[in-house]
Design a protein around this motif. Structure first.
Motif, PDB file in Angstrom:
ATOM      1  N   LEU A 221       0.790  -1.274   0.132  1.00 48.20           N
ATOM      2  CA  LEU A 221      -0.051  -0.065  -0.076  1.00 48.20           C
ATOM      3  C   LEU A 221       0.732   1.308  -0.064  1.00 48.20           C
ATOM      4  CD1 LEU A 221      -2.823  -0.848   2.519  1.00 48.20           C
ATOM      5  CD2 LEU A 221      -2.829  -0.786  -0.123  1.00 48.20           C
ATOM      6  N   LYS A 222       2.031   1.246   0.747  1.00 50.07           N
ATOM      7  CA  LYS A 222       2.942   2.350   0.655  1.00 50.07           C
ATOM      8  C   LYS A 222       3.382   2.664  -0.824  1.00 50.07           C
ATOM      9  CE  LYS A 222       7.256   3.996   2.025  1.00 50.07           C
ATOM     10  NZ  LYS A 222       8.652   3.676   2.775  1.00 50.07           N
ATOM     11  N   GLN A 223       3.709   1.639  -1.318  1.00 53.56           N
ATOM     12  CA  GLN A 223       4.171   1.889  -2.778  1.00 53.56           C
ATOM     13  C   GLN A 223       3.071   2.226  -3.797  1.00 53.56           C
ATOM     14  OE1 GLN A 223       5.497  -1.795  -4.560  1.00 53.56           O
ATOM     15  NE2 GLN A 223       6.043  -0.963  -6.458  1.00 53.56           N
ATOM     16  N   LYS A 224       1.766   1.722  -3.498  1.00 56.40           N
ATOM     17  CA  LYS A 224       0.818   2.357  -4.081  1.00 56.40           C
ATOM     18  C   LYS A 224       0.649   3.755  -3.817  1.00 56.40           C
ATOM     19  CE  LYS A 224      -4.272   1.481  -5.368  1.00 56.40           C
ATOM     20  NZ  LYS A 224      -5.404   0.817  -4.968  1.00 56.40           N
ATOM     21  N   VAL A 225       0.576   4.148  -2.627  1.00 56.98           N
ATOM     22  CA  VAL A 225       0.279   5.476  -2.489  1.00 56.98           C
ATOM     23  C   VAL A 225       1.464   6.630  -2.773  1.00 56.98           C
ATOM     24  CG1 VAL A 225      -1.477   5.201  -0.344  1.00 56.98           C
ATOM     25  CG2 VAL A 225       1.010   5.563   0.094  1.00 56.98           C
ATOM     26  N   VAL A 226       2.416   6.326  -2.717  1.00 58.12           N
ATOM     27  CA  VAL A 226       3.584   6.838  -3.053  1.00 58.12           C
ATOM     28  C   VAL A 226       3.568   7.339  -4.487  1.00 58.12           C
ATOM     29  CG1 VAL A 226       6.154   6.922  -3.345  1.00 58.12           C
ATOM     30  CG2 VAL A 226       5.353   6.149  -1.100  1.00 58.12           C
ATOM     31  N   SER A 227       3.113   5.938  -5.104  1.00 54.38           N
ATOM     32  CA  SER A 227       3.076   6.198  -6.624  1.00 54.38           C
ATOM     33  C   SER A 227       2.073   7.185  -7.047  1.00 54.38           C
ATOM     34  CB  SER A 227       2.619   4.952  -7.111  1.00 54.38           C
ATOM     35  OG  SER A 227       2.616   5.020  -8.596  1.00 54.38           O
ATOM     36  N   GLU A 228       0.836   7.155  -6.351  1.00 51.96           N
ATOM     37  CA  GLU A 228      -0.063   8.072  -6.756  1.00 51.96           C
ATOM     38  C   GLU A 228       0.288   9.392  -6.332  1.00 51.96           C
ATOM     39  OE1 GLU A 228      -3.847   4.862  -5.794  1.00 51.96           O
ATOM     40  OE2 GLU A 228      -3.863   7.129  -4.935  1.00 51.96           O
ATOM     41  N   VAL A 229       0.820   9.759  -5.193  1.00 54.28           N
ATOM     42  CA  VAL A 229       1.387  11.010  -4.764  1.00 54.28           C
ATOM     43  C   VAL A 229       2.267  11.835  -5.747  1.00 54.28           C
ATOM     44  CG1 VAL A 229       2.443  12.504  -3.011  1.00 54.28           C
ATOM     45  CG2 VAL A 229       0.919  10.597  -2.355  1.00 54.28           C
ATOM     46  N   THR A 230       3.147  10.724  -6.384  1.00 50.73           N
ATOM     47  CA  THR A 230       4.455  11.333  -7.164  1.00 50.73           C
ATOM     48  C   THR A 230       4.054  11.365  -8.545  1.00 50.73           C
ATOM     49  OG1 THR A 230       5.570   9.127  -7.409  1.00 50.73           O
ATOM     50  CG2 THR A 230       5.980  10.747  -5.344  1.00 50.73           C
ATOM     51  N   LEU A 286      -6.258  18.027  -9.528  1.00 48.36           N
ATOM     52  CA  LEU A 286      -5.876  16.543  -9.206  1.00 48.36           C
ATOM     53  C   LEU A 286      -5.292  16.346  -7.882  1.00 48.36           C
ATOM     54  CD1 LEU A 286      -4.254  15.895 -12.915  1.00 48.36           C
ATOM     55  CD2 LEU A 286      -6.746  15.403 -11.996  1.00 48.36           C
ATOM     56  N   GLU A 287      -4.842  17.327  -7.065  1.00 47.22           N
ATOM     57  CA  GLU A 287      -4.370  17.180  -5.805  1.00 47.22           C
ATOM     58  C   GLU A 287      -5.040  16.358  -4.844  1.00 47.22           C
ATOM     59  OE1 GLU A 287      -1.431  19.442  -2.611  1.00 47.22           O
ATOM     60  OE2 GLU A 287      -2.933  20.604  -4.037  1.00 47.22           O
ATOM     61  N   ARG A 288      -4.691  15.373  -4.256  1.00 40.30           N
ATOM     62  CA  ARG A 288      -5.433  14.809  -2.994  1.00 40.30           C
ATOM     63  C   ARG A 288      -4.352  14.377  -1.899  1.00 40.30           C
ATOM     64  NH1 ARG A 288      -8.721  16.015  -5.892  1.00 40.30           N
ATOM     65  NH2 ARG A 288     -10.554  15.049  -6.743  1.00 40.30           N
ATOM     66  N   LYS A 289      -4.382  14.436  -0.714  1.00 36.69           N
ATOM     67  CA  LYS A 289      -3.999  14.131   0.452  1.00 36.69           C
ATOM     68  C   LYS A 289      -3.996  12.662   0.488  1.00 36.69           C
ATOM     69  CE  LYS A 289      -2.277  15.318   4.917  1.00 36.69           C
ATOM     70  NZ  LYS A 289      -2.494  16.135   6.140  1.00 36.69           N
ATOM     71  N   ILE A 290      -2.861  11.901   0.211  1.00 35.78           N
ATOM     72  CA  ILE A 290      -3.184  10.307   0.681  1.00 35.78           C
ATOM     73  C   ILE A 290      -2.322   9.846   1.634  1.00 35.78           C
ATOM     74  CG2 ILE A 290      -2.941   8.083  -0.697  1.00 35.78           C
ATOM     75  CD1 ILE A 290      -3.091   9.678  -3.402  1.00 35.78           C
ATOM     76  N   THR A 312      -6.470  -4.382   9.763  1.00 37.12           N
ATOM     77  CA  THR A 312      -6.527  -3.857   8.288  1.00 37.12           C
ATOM     78  C   THR A 312      -5.506  -2.646   8.052  1.00 37.12           C
ATOM     79  OG1 THR A 312      -8.469  -2.633   8.045  1.00 37.12           O
ATOM     80  CG2 THR A 312      -8.448  -5.029   7.702  1.00 37.12           C
ATOM     81  N   ILE A 313      -4.877  -2.585   6.831  1.00 41.11           N
ATOM     82  CA  ILE A 313      -4.045  -1.326   6.463  1.00 41.11           C
ATOM     83  C   ILE A 313      -4.955  -0.904   5.282  1.00 41.11           C
ATOM     84  CG2 ILE A 313      -2.158  -0.343   5.749  1.00 41.11           C
ATOM     85  CD1 ILE A 313      -1.604  -1.289   8.350  1.00 41.11           C
ATOM     86  N   LYS A 314      -5.303   0.553   5.268  1.00 35.59           N
ATOM     87  CA  LYS A 314      -6.142   0.952   4.234  1.00 35.59           C
ATOM     88  C   LYS A 314      -5.609   2.247   3.811  1.00 35.59           C
ATOM     89  CE  LYS A 314      -9.715   3.039   6.676  1.00 35.59           C
ATOM     90  NZ  LYS A 314     -11.208   3.360   6.939  1.00 35.59           N
ATOM     91  N   ILE A 315      -5.987   2.827   2.637  1.00 40.49           N
ATOM     92  CA  ILE A 315      -5.501   4.173   2.215  1.00 40.49           C
ATOM     93  C   ILE A 315      -6.363   4.996   2.547  1.00 40.49           C
ATOM     94  CG2 ILE A 315      -4.876   5.527   0.161  1.00 40.49           C
ATOM     95  CD1 ILE A 315      -4.075   2.959  -1.303  1.00 40.49           C
ATOM     96  N   SER A 316      -6.070   6.204   3.147  1.00 40.31           N
ATOM     97  CA  SER A 316      -6.885   7.640   3.663  1.00 40.31           C
ATOM     98  C   SER A 316      -6.778   8.660   2.496  1.00 40.31           C
ATOM     99  CB  SER A 316      -6.602   7.828   4.899  1.00 40.31           C
ATOM    100  OG  SER A 316      -5.291   8.602   4.918  1.00 40.31           O
ATOM    101  N   GLU A 317      -7.503   8.885   1.883  1.00 42.03           N
ATOM    102  CA  GLU A 317      -7.503  10.021   0.865  1.00 42.03           C
ATOM    103  C   GLU A 317      -8.367  11.132   1.495  1.00 42.03           C
ATOM    104  OE1 GLU A 317      -8.727  10.401  -3.746  1.00 42.03           O
ATOM    105  OE2 GLU A 317      -7.795   8.459  -2.978  1.00 42.03           O
ATOM    106  N   THR A 318      -7.948  12.293   1.355  1.00 38.76           N
ATOM    107  CA  THR A 318      -8.693  13.643   1.755  1.00 38.76           C
ATOM    108  C   THR A 318      -8.647  14.651   0.710  1.00 38.76           C
ATOM    109  OG1 THR A 318      -8.124  13.276   4.051  1.00 38.76           O
ATOM    110  CG2 THR A 318      -8.787  15.528   3.457  1.00 38.76           C
ATOM    111  N   SER A 319      -9.772  15.315   0.048  1.00 39.68           N
ATOM    112  CA  SER A 319      -9.679  16.326  -0.784  1.00 39.68           C
ATOM    113  C   SER A 319      -9.121  17.510  -0.287  1.00 39.68           C
ATOM    114  CB  SER A 319     -11.079  16.334  -1.342  1.00 39.68           C
ATOM    115  OG  SER A 319     -11.464  15.228  -2.086  1.00 39.68           O
TER     116      SER A 319
END
Length: 341
Positions: A221-230, A286-290, A312-319
């Protein structure tokens, strides 16, 4: 009188009919670019003297001629009728400033071998002498020298200078938020790992199996969120570098440039700034805080029973709440593009 559509059509026609020459080899008027690598901002020697096979140490920089002058040439430059209105600045007062030149701005796009020396007030366009009998034959044309006398005090130059600074600052803030988000994700990972370690004290072997499962989930999940942020990092960096250059250009002209430079820089960069503004608004939209979060319902009583999962580990996303940078200008830019299409 031609409409804006006819002007644009004729301009593109003229531009397509001309092959842009190598200005250094065909015109003989090519300017040697000043080094801006931080080593030396100016030529060591006076350029007029150097052309006369003499070596005189540089004393000043003429913004209009875009070349260095020795003390003798500087004095002659200031009293010559042809150059007495030019802006010359002592180089020792500009040691920490990167000078800009308008050499890349002055050539006409429709006629690349000719400098732009006129301004069409009806269409708000810079043009060369070849444009007048073709593209602007029914227009009111004035000399740039005449119309640019107070360009640095004009509303357009002042507005674009402010726009560039605001766009640069907004882009810098966007970069900072992305960087902070990445740091928060790293801290969140450490926090979650710490909580998992605390639960591990309650049980051993069974916990090790569940721990391994959660740690693998964290990494994925870290790899996924880092990829989305960058994912938009390259576009943001490119916009940041471009606006940084424009900001420096406007600052130099404001402090040391001539009115002619200010007028030409403002008119040439106006559509570019509007385009950058639109790009920034798109990136902000397009910016989101993940981030990642850890949730569990495990306690001492629960641990006494058979445990199948620690949580469980999950992604939190804030507009992110934001405002477009002057949406009216962005809409104006879009209308112009649709009109040209």
């Amino acid at each position: 009188m031609q409409t804006d559509g006819e002007i644009n059509s004729e301009f593109l026609k003229q531009k397509n009919n001309v092959t842009k020459p190598d200005t250094a080899s065909n015109t003989g008027e090519a300017k040697q670019e000043l080094r801006t690598d931080g080593q030396s901002l100016f030529s060591r020697y006076c350029e007029p003297c150097f052309r006369g096979n003499k070596e005189s140490i540089t004393f000043s920089w003429c913004s209009d001629c875009e070349e260095t002058l020795c003390s003798a040439c500087d004095e002659a430059h200031r009293i010559s009728k042809a150059s007495m209105s030019h802006t010359a600045i002592a180089v020792d007062k500009m040691s920490s400033i990167t000078p800009i030149t308008v050499s890349s701005y002055v050539l006409c796009e429709a006629h690349p071998e000719i400098n732009m020396e006129f301004y069409c007030s009806e269409h708000s366009l810079l043009c060369c002498r070849a444009c007048i009998p073709t593209i602007h034959r029914f227009c009111s044309i004035v000399s740039i020298e005449d119309v640019s006398k107070t360009a640095k005090q004009s509303a357009l130059f002042e507005k674009l200078s402010i726009d560039v600074k605001e766009l640069f600052d907004a882009t810098a803030c966007l970069k900072d938020r992305r960087s902070n988000n990445l740091e928060e994700i790293i801290q969140q990972e450490l926090t979650i790992t710490s909580k998992i370690k605390q639960l591990k004290a309650v049980f051993d072997k069974h916990f090790e199996k569940l721990e391994s499962k959660l740690e693998n989930e964290i990494k994925q999940l870290k790899q996924k969120v880092v990829s989305e942020v960058t994912q938009n990092e390259n576009a943001i960096d490119k916009l940041y570098i471009s606006l940084k250059k424009h900001k420096a250009d406007f600052q130099f002209v404001t402090d040391h440039g001539s009115n002619k430079q200010a007028f030409m820089l403002a008119n040439i960069l106006k559509p570019e700034i509007e385009k950058k503004e639109s790009e920034l608004n798109e990136l902000i939209a397009l910016e989101r805080k993940i981030g990642v979060e850890f949730e569990t319902n495990v306690d001492n009583v629960y641990l006494e029973n058979a445990i199948k999962s620690l949580g469980t580990i999950k992604i939190s996303e804030t507009s992110i709440e934001y405002k477009n940078i002057r949406p009216s200008i962005a809409q104006s830019m879009k209308s112009k593009e649709e009109k040209l299409a």
